[in-house]
Design a protein around this motif. Structure first.
Motif: not given
Length: 162
Positions: A25-38
């Motif tokens: 996700s970080d490579m594709a969208r430069m975002k780490i989903p909050n759902l992943a952290c949760g």
């Protein structure tokens, strides 16, 4: 390693897909989903009492709070992205305090390897064209989710093996 190998083996099957999701996700969208952290926090909440002695499991939650506070300050200072700070905080409970410095060294090594591999892949049309829509190909900043997730995975693998 201070983390018992049996604990690392308990955590690995649940942490692995989350870390892959974060890196992708970080490579594709430069975002780490909050759902992943949760999801990572949920893994520690549910699997932690099975994998660790309850006293250690309870104290590990302090690591989440400390790293979240440090990440918040780093984000305010413009040193780190908010998603990176949240992921680092979610990963922190998995690392007992005696393993903190070895994990910092591991992060440094994984960061160098991830940066070199990402920049090399970005420069090779055969690789870059496989996923041309990735934002990380064109941005100057680096997707830190890749080395952060890799560090957690490598740490758990090393702890499981030792």
């Amino acid at each position: 390693m201070a983390l018992p190998s049996y604990a690392a083996l308990w955590f690995l099957p649940f942490v692995l897909p989350i870390c892959l999701w974060v890196a992708w996700s970080d490579m594709a969208r430069m975002k780490i989903p909050n759902l992943a952290c949760g999801a990572l926090v949920l893994v520690f909440l549910v699997v932690g009492p099975i994998a660790l002695p309850l006293g250690l499991w309870g104290w590990q939650w302090v690591h989440l709070a400390v790293i979240l506070a440090a990440g918040f300050v780093a984000n305010l200072a413009g040193v780190m992205g908010a998603g990176d700070a949240k992921f680092a905080a979610a990963a922190a409970p998995f690392v007992p305090l005696p393993d903190a410095m070895p994990v910092v060294y591991l992060l440094a090594a994984v960061l160098l390897a991830a940066f070199a591999a990402h920049r090399a892949a970005r420069a090779l049309p055969a690789l870059r064209n496989r996923v041309p829509e990735w934002e990380s190909w064109t941005r100057r900043d680096f997707p830190m989710g890749l080395p952060l997730a890799g560090t957690l995975l490598f740490y758990l693998i090393l702890a499981a093996a030792l």
